[in-house]
Design a protein around this motif. Structure first.
Motif, PDB file in Angstrom:
ATOM      1  N   HIS A   1      -7.307  10.118  -0.479  1.00 32.52           N
ATOM      2  CA  HIS A   1      -6.979   9.293   0.703  1.00 32.52           C
ATOM      3  C   HIS A   1      -7.392   7.849   0.460  1.00 32.52           C
ATOM      4  CE1 HIS A   1      -6.660  12.798   3.828  1.00 32.52           C
ATOM      5  NE2 HIS A   1      -5.894  12.961   2.769  1.00 32.52           N
ATOM      6  N   HIS A   2      -7.192   7.394  -0.735  1.00 33.57           N
ATOM      7  CA  HIS A   2      -7.644   6.053  -1.126  1.00 33.57           C
ATOM      8  C   HIS A   2      -6.842   5.661  -2.367  1.00 33.57           C
ATOM      9  CE1 HIS A   2     -10.353   2.928  -2.681  1.00 33.57           C
ATOM     10  NE2 HIS A   2     -10.805   2.827  -1.442  1.00 33.57           N
TER      11      HIS A   2
ATOM     12  N   PRO B   1      -2.379   6.559   5.687  1.00 30.46           N
ATOM     13  CA  PRO B   1      -2.240   5.111   5.461  1.00 30.46           C
ATOM     14  C   PRO B   1      -3.134   4.682   4.289  1.00 30.46           C
ATOM     15  CG  PRO B   1      -2.635   5.593   7.789  1.00 30.46           C
ATOM     16  CD  PRO B   1      -2.878   6.857   7.042  1.00 30.46           C
ATOM     17  N   ASN B   2      -2.618   3.789   3.463  1.00 29.23           N
ATOM     18  CA  ASN B   2      -3.353   3.278   2.301  1.00 29.23           C
ATOM     19  C   ASN B   2      -3.827   4.422   1.402  1.00 29.23           C
ATOM     20  OD1 ASN B   2      -4.337   1.262   0.647  1.00 29.23           O
ATOM     21  ND2 ASN B   2      -6.322   1.157   1.680  1.00 29.23           N
ATOM     22  N   ALA B   3      -2.879   5.276   1.054  1.00 29.01           N
ATOM     23  CA  ALA B   3      -3.188   6.507   0.324  1.00 29.01           C
ATOM     24  C   ALA B   3      -3.254   6.277  -1.176  1.00 29.01           C
ATOM     25  CB  ALA B   3      -2.113   7.543   0.625  1.00 29.01           C
TER      26      ALA B   3
ATOM     27  N   ILE C   1       0.857  -1.187   0.000  1.00 26.94           N
ATOM     28  CA  ILE C   1       0.000   0.000   0.000  1.00 26.94           C
ATOM     29  C   ILE C   1       0.892   1.236   0.000  1.00 26.94           C
ATOM     30  CG2 ILE C   1      -1.907  -1.139   1.236  1.00 26.94           C
ATOM     31  CD1 ILE C   1      -1.009   0.414   3.766  1.00 26.94           C
ATOM     32  N   ILE C   2       0.291   2.390  -0.229  1.00 31.09           N
ATOM     33  CA  ILE C   2       1.044   3.639  -0.127  1.00 31.09           C
ATOM     34  C   ILE C   2       0.827   4.196   1.285  1.00 31.09           C
ATOM     35  CG2 ILE C   2       1.428   5.932  -1.093  1.00 31.09           C
ATOM     36  CD1 ILE C   2       0.081   4.955  -3.682  1.00 31.09           C
ATOM     37  N   HIS C   3       1.895   4.256   2.027  1.00 34.07           N
ATOM     38  CA  HIS C   3       1.812   4.665   3.433  1.00 34.07           C
ATOM     39  C   HIS C   3       3.195   5.210   3.789  1.00 34.07           C
ATOM     40  CE1 HIS C   3       0.558   3.508   7.818  1.00 34.07           C
ATOM     41  NE2 HIS C   3       1.450   4.474   7.824  1.00 34.07           N
TER      42      HIS C   3
ATOM     43  N   HIS D   1     -15.259  13.354   1.969  1.00 37.71           N
ATOM     44  CA  HIS D   1     -14.578  14.299   2.859  1.00 37.71           C
ATOM     45  C   HIS D   1     -15.589  15.352   3.321  1.00 37.71           C
ATOM     46  CE1 HIS D   1     -11.723  17.302   4.181  1.00 37.71           C
ATOM     47  NE2 HIS D   1     -10.692  16.534   3.853  1.00 37.71           N
ATOM     48  N   ALA D   2     -15.700  15.527   4.625  1.00 34.65           N
ATOM     49  CA  ALA D   2     -16.683  16.459   5.179  1.00 34.65           C
ATOM     50  C   ALA D   2     -16.393  17.902   4.794  1.00 34.65           C
ATOM     51  CB  ALA D   2     -16.724  16.325   6.702  1.00 34.65           C
TER      52      ALA D   2
END
Lengths: 413, 413
Positions: free
Chosen positions: A373-374, A77-79, A16-18, B218-219
């Protein structure tokens, strides 16, 4: 974009990208950056806060003022691969464009890769940009991560001289401004079918914890009219939060967290806890919204015979972007025949830290379905190409202005 | 009430009231009952399903038909002292009243203490009353508790002859009816300032699991008009559930459980799961309510661009109480100058099992603030005294009817 793919390989957690502040993966990423930037004729250094800086100075003056461009290099985390790194790579790409097109610039370009923006390792964001504005203080450096390592120790281990952290601060007199290219992290550009957006302000934000306390009871034996249902009260308020958000231009208001007690199918909830997030580019509007929502909650609680508690747990003010620098970006868009989509950034950015010290602007790049963020974070080559063109045009525009009357206010070129 | 205090001391878990099916505490409790009932001239036995039965037969006929009165002897964990035992103790008290007042009765009184009603030990309620109506079948007996002990083994260890469980079934021809005195477990009587209530039916119930699926986001970055907020959708539905409950006479509809994902303050919820509980004395009304709520949810989901799933996880039909026996109780109240508060029982009771086989009625006794299944469970001496008087008057009333024309349909006295 190939470079973003390459940077995505530098990760603390394989698969993952972290990538966190001062991690070994970050050091290897710096090596890659150094290779590319050195090849472009840039001078690279890592400051005392772990920020990576690559300077391209096409002027004769070694102390020429610099236009800063970039974003952060750490990730959640897990970007995805673009939130942060794309802004740094666009900085490098602009330098390469300037070289390739033999553009004459009366200022240096300093590509910045901030060491920390996401707040993952130490629970507090913006360590890198805070250092750049002289705000990386002792309390920040003494924060410890989950392994008990302080930010200061992490920096030392990364090879940084923490005693020089104050010297990492830029002198606003030598900085023309800061431009942060960044994916939008929202769906507005996609919904308006536009590749780029201009940020007018980073929204101010309030977070709060709300609790409705009613009376738990048997779902079969307590008639509707004798209930003091804490979840029904909360539901009514959630609808009010949504309605106010929809009715107030520029406001976003979100209940993202809910927890009911005892949270059993056949028991009337006696207590419901909520977390609310309210953002607006105008602090007065944001505060008015929070006050309105508090008042509405107290009113409905009174009517329902339940009690309501509210505590604001966090707030920060809105940060307007620099009018002139933003107008420069906007002009580049209109010169390219693009609509000028003005956006308020609901998310925080390093730009919000820099903006209090130097003229700052943010260029948003459309991302697919607003996802960030995913791992699914996605941008198109076309959009990134347009972004690069817009940035190069803005640099040219700024160089013309620097050469003209405006330049009189700065150090002579 | 002193006896209820005494019974509260028989517990599986010292310090709280927690008495389960066939536990050692239940055996000691049976000993106490046997002592009191034997002293009152009653004949006691424990049937093959662990039910305690104390028979008082003032007639000359050893096979005289019996009027059953009582409730259950097991409790929920950390229970109060009246839910169940008060009904059994009122049965004994009526017998003592009949003796003391030298009331002539043409039938026997059988005080029943059901072995299991709460469903705590085996996850299924009504083991005791199901045995009494011949419905304690092999699947029920093979259920195992958390310790791996089957209901059949538990009964054997308790001293019961499980092979005789079919014989525990009563013959409806020998039973005049069953009266269950029970605390209300709700706040209606208190709110109407009345000590007693007459149950017209045990409500039918439907439970369902509902899920709204929208899009997490995202809020800060997703504008209100582009959101597909699963919690806002759920909140709108919760309001509809409450509204339908309030607008439909006799309906109770409750969302007792809610869970949002990812349930983080600054993220728009992408999914929300709910559990709903709907009860009504009229099965058609209950089914119509569930269908209406499903339709409303699908409509709002469509309008909001979210999806909605619903599954009914459990349902049982309403059980009307016997008109004649209920009228007898009601007459006793009016003779005593009390208002006749008619109630639907939202909670399940042994009476719901018995009612399908013999004329059955339930007398509700006001409990403080509607609290049950909690150590704070509370009744007043005055209310219990009125309940006893009402029961004795009903017995007298029934004896008159048994002696008159009605008696011709039964075995001669």
């Amino acid at each position: 974009m190939d470079r973003c793919d390459r940077l995505a390989e530098f990760t603390d957690v394989p698969g993952i990208i972290h990538r966190t502040f001062c991690s070994p993966a970050m050091a290897r990423l710096h090596d890659a950056l150094r290779g590319w930037m050195t090849a472009a004729g840039m001078t690279c250094r890592v400051d005392a806060a772990g920020n990576f800086l690559g300077r391209f100075n096409p002027t004769a003056d070694p102390d020429a003022p610099a236009l800063l461009i970039g974003s952060h290099l750490d990730t959640v985390p897990n970007a995805g691969r673009y939130d942060g790194p794309l802004g740094v790579m666009l900085g490098l790409a602009v330098v390469e464009c300037v070289i390739e097109r033999e553009t004459k610039l009366p200022f240096a370009i300093e590509v910045v890769g901030f060491s920390e923006e996401e707040g993952v390792r130490f629970g507090t964001p913006f360590i890198g940009s805070r250092a750049l504005v002289g705000d990386c203080d002792a309390p920040l450096l003494s924060l410890v991560d989950h392994g008990g390592v302080s930010a200061a120790s992490a920096l030392k281990e990364f090879g940084c001289d923490v005693t020089q952290i104050a010297a990492a601060a830029i002198d606003p007199a030598t900085v023309i401004g800061f431009i942060e290219p960044h994916i939008e992290q929202g769906p507005v550009l996609q919904s308006q079918d536009q590749p780029l957006g201009i940020v007018t302000a980073i929204a101010g934000q309030a977070r709060g914890a709300a609790t409705f306390i009613g009376t738990a009871g048997h779902a079969g034996t307590v008639p509707m009219e004798l209930r003091r249902d804490a979840l029904c009260a909360a539901a009514e308020w959630i609808a009010m939060v949504e309605r106010l958000g929809k009715e107030t231009p520029g406001l976003v208001a979100t209940v993202g967290f809910i927890e009911a007690s005892p949270n059993v199918g056949n028991v009337i909830p006696g207590e419901t806890r909520l977390k609310i997030d309210v953002r607006h580019a105008d602090d007065a509007e944001r505060k008015r919204a929070v006050t309105t929502l508090e008042t509405l909650a107290h009113e409905l609680a009174k009517r329902r015979g339940v009690t309501f508690h509210f505590a604001e747990t966090h707030s920060h003010r809105a940060v307007p972007m620099d009018f002139s620098l933003t107008a420069t970006l906007e002009r580049s868009l209109s010169d390219m025949g693009l609509s000028s989509v003005r956006l308020v950034s609901g998310a925080g950015h390093d730009a919000a830290i820099l903006a209090r010290h130097v003229p700052t602007a943010v260029l948003f790049i459309r991302c697919k379905d607003g996802i960030s963020h995913h791992p699914d974070e996605s941008v198109t080559l076309d959009d990134v190409t347009v972004a690069l063109e817009s940035l190069w045009r803005s640099f040219v525009d700024l160089s013309l202005r620097e050469r003209s009357a405006d330049a009189a206010f700065r150090s002579p070129i």
